[in-house]
Each structure stands twice: as structure tokens, then as C-alpha cells.
Design an enzyme around this catalytic site. Structure first.
Site, PDB file in Angstrom:
ATOM      1  N   LYS A 140       0.751  -1.164  -0.021  1.00 54.06           N
ATOM      2  CA  LYS A 140      -0.027   0.073  -0.085  1.00 54.06           C
ATOM      3  C   LYS A 140       0.840   1.133  -0.013  1.00 54.06           C
ATOM      4  CE  LYS A 140      -4.151  -2.370   2.155  1.00 54.06           C
ATOM      5  NZ  LYS A 140      -4.747  -2.827   3.228  1.00 54.06           N
TER       6      LYS A 140
ATOM      7  N   GLN B  10      -5.071  -1.674   9.637  1.00 53.39           N
ATOM      8  CA  GLN B  10      -4.758  -3.021   8.971  1.00 53.39           C
ATOM      9  C   GLN B  10      -5.385  -4.254   9.902  1.00 53.39           C
ATOM     10  OE1 GLN B  10      -3.530  -3.660   5.717  1.00 53.39           O
ATOM     11  NE2 GLN B  10      -4.299  -5.558   5.961  1.00 53.39           N
TER      12      GLN B  10
ATOM     13  N   ASP C  97     -11.157   2.997   4.066  1.00 54.63           N
ATOM     14  CA  ASP C  97     -11.563   1.607   3.932  1.00 54.63           C
ATOM     15  C   ASP C  97     -13.099   1.495   3.636  1.00 54.63           C
ATOM     16  OD1 ASP C  97      -9.836  -0.315   3.783  1.00 54.63           O
ATOM     17  OD2 ASP C  97      -9.353  -0.339   5.842  1.00 54.63           O
TER      18      ASP C  97
END
Ligand code: NAP
Length: 286
Positions: free
Chosen positions: A52, A96, A119
Site C-alpha cells: 500500500k 490493517q 476503507d
């Protein structure tokens, strides 16, 4: 039968983002920024976080990575998120998953400013998605929707079956397909007769985490099969939830693993970060 190249499509999306990031910087002097938080030392999560970061760098997005030890307390993590919520350089915050067991994932996700929730996991954004309002869409199902669009797959009136009901893939996928006009059935581990549903489906999205669960005898001729599963076999090889070799000749379109849905996810995350930066620019102008 068409095999969908997710890598090529992802590269196209990354190029789109890169161009728009440059424009935003040249025209508005705004550089999108993303923070990724990694708690603990799960090697798969560390690999995702690193890729990422690299993708951000290539697209011209400012990115920082916070690596925290496994022993990090929930309070410490919430404190960091609070600081990042207030940091004007950061448009997106991504924690994460999975988090260590002593940390409550829901509490953490709900502490992220919904305007920085790239997200799309905050209940505010989940609600907006279900209501078909503009919002940050969870990257994996968002990527699948882009695959349908790029391949001119008309979803209106189609029978779609989503296998898996996780908050990150199955449920949002079902919402997006419903909003797009498909007739959606969600199957899961308690589904009595999976074949009954899959054999009638025009479109199957499978996100289960069981290698080769979907076989050719479970699908109808000409079905579209989108395989979200990423499973590592004992041999070290990556494979999907669909038995690709068995299914491929019966499908009109199928995504391979690796190289299908997987590469799309990071591209869509970059898109969400760019979107967050553009929203910031609009707010600052007011
Ligand atoms: P998850 O949270 O473990 O959910 C799995 C779902 O599959 C659950 O809803 C479960 O049902 C259902 N299920 C389990 N066994 C089943 C069976 N025999 N028949 C039908 N349904 C069954 O998994 P996830 O996070 O959604 O991930 C699923 C897969 O996608 C994994 O392989 C993961 O690595 C991959 N993934 C890929 C990406 C990407 O490409 N970027 C992103 C996310 C995930 P219950 O709810 O009843 O338990």
C-alpha cells in the site's frame, strides 16, 4: 470464455489516480495523504501494508506507516487515531486488519473520522453505502464493481449470488449489487443447499477462503465468476475459492487467482484516498 486481467485494470486505475493527484497538486496545491497502521507482526499484513505504501508513493500520494507492537493497548491505538483524525496532512486512515485479540476492532474502526475512513468500514459510511449515497466504498467490492463496469456487464435484473457474508467483502458486495439492480442472494456456511442457488446464478461472487469450493457442476453455462478468495496451498502456491481449471470453460468471464480481484483492491484504496483529499479541498473552500 474471457479471463479478466485484474493486474492490467489495476494499473489503469493507478495511472488514473496518479494523473488526478498531479492535477490536484498543480491546481489546488493539495497532496492527498494516507496513514496505514499496523499492529503486531503478522507477515501477510506487513506485506499488504508495504505494498500500500509503495502504491501511494508511485501515485504521488503522501503516505506514512505506523508500526505498533503486538502489546499495544487499545487506548494507545485510539490515541494515535485521534491524533491522525486531527492531522490536516492526512486524508485517509487505514488500520490493517486483523487486530490482536485484546483490541476491539469495532471500537477502533468507529474511532476513525468517517471523512477519513478510506476503507469504508465505519458504520456511517456503511449506512451511506446501503442507502446508495455517495461514500467511501470498501475497496475489494468497489474493485469488483469496477470490473463489471469495464467489461460492460449489465447487472440490471441479473441473478447474482454472493458466497460469504463478511463485513469487508460479502455484505458490501451484496449491497452494491442490489443498488446496481441485480437480484441478490447471499449464501454462507449455514446455507442448506449452495448448489441450488449457484446453479441458477448469472453472476457469482465468491469470498469464502476455501480453496476450489466452487466447481463447474455448481454453475450454469455462461455464468460470470468473480473469485475474491486468496488461499495459500501447502505447496506455497496461491489459489482462489473457485476451481479455475474446472470452471473456466463453462464461464463467460472468470477472474484468476492470483491476478484477478487481488490487485484491484489497492487501486480502489488509492481512489478513495484521492476522493477524501478532494472532499477536504471542498470543505476548506467553504
Ligand atoms: P471471512 O470473514 O472468513 O468470511 C468467510 C465467509 O465465508 C463467511 O461468511 C462464512 O460463512 C462463509 N463460508 C465459510 N464456509 C462456507 C461454505 N462451505 N459455504 C459457503 N459459505 C461459507 O472471509 P473474508 O474476509 O470475507 O475473505 C474471504 C476470502 O477472500 C479469503 O480467502 C480472503 O483472503 C479473501 N480476500 C481477498 C481480498 C482481496 O482480493 N483483496 C480482500 C479480502 C478478502 P459464516 O458467516 O456463516 O461463517
Amino acid at each position: 470464455m474471457k479471463i479478466l486481467d485484474g493486474k492490467a485494470l489495476s494499473n489503469k486505475i493507478k495511472e488514473e489516480v496518479k494523473k488526478e493527484v498531479q492535477e490536484l497538486q498543480n491546481e489546488k496545491n493539495i497532496r492527498p495523504g494516507l496513514a496505514v497502521v499496523l499492529v503486531g507482526d503478522d507477515p501477510a499484513s506487513a506485506t499488504y501494508v508495504a505494498s500500500k505504501g509503495r502504491a501511494c508513493e508511485n501515485a504521488g500520494i503522501y503516505s506514512i506507516e505506523h508500526k505498533m507492537p503486538e502489546s499495544t493497548s487499545q487506548e494507545e491505538l485510539l490515541e494515535l487515531i485521534d491524533k491522525m483524525n486531527k492531522d490536516p496532512k492526512l486524508d485517509g486512515i487505514l488500520v490493517q486488519l486483523p487486530l490482536p485479540e485484546h483490541i476491539d476492532t469495532r471500537t477502533v474502526l468507529e474511532s476513525i473520522d468517517p471523512l477519513k475512513d478510506v476503507d469504508g468500514f465505519h458504520p456511517y459510511n456503511v449506512g451511506r453505502m446501503v442507502s446508495n449515497l455517495d461514500t467511501f466504498l470498501p475497496a475489494t467490492p468497489f474493485g469488483v464493481m469496477r470490473m463489471f463496469e469495464e467489461n460492460n456487464i449489465d447487472l440490471i435484473g441479473k441473478d447474482a449470488v454472493v458466497i460469504g457474508r463478511s463485513d469487508i467483502v460479502g455484505k458490501p458486495m451484496a449491497s452494491l449489487l442490489t443498488n446496481a439492480g441485480a437480484t441478490v442472494t447471499v449464501c454462507h456456511s449455514k446455507t442448506k443447499d449452495l448448489n441450488f442457488y449457484t446453479q441458477k446464478a448469472d453472476i457469482i461472487v465468491i469470498a469464502v477462503g476455501i480453496p476450489h469450493l466452487l466447481k463447474a457442476n455448481m454453475i450454469k453455462e455462461g455464468a460470470v465468476v468473480i473469485d475474491v478468495g486468496i488461499n495459500r496451498l501447502d505447496t506455497g502456491k496461491l489459489t482462489g475459492d473457485a476451481d479455475f481449471e474446472d470452471c473456466k470453460d463453462k464461464c463467460s468471464l472468470i477472474t484468476p487467482v492470483p491476478g484477478g480481484v487481488g490487485p484491484m483492491t489497492i487501486g480502489m484504496l488509492l481512489k478513495n484516498t484521492l476522493k477524501a483529499a478532494k472532499l477536504r479541498e471542498k470543505r476548506e473552500k467553504k
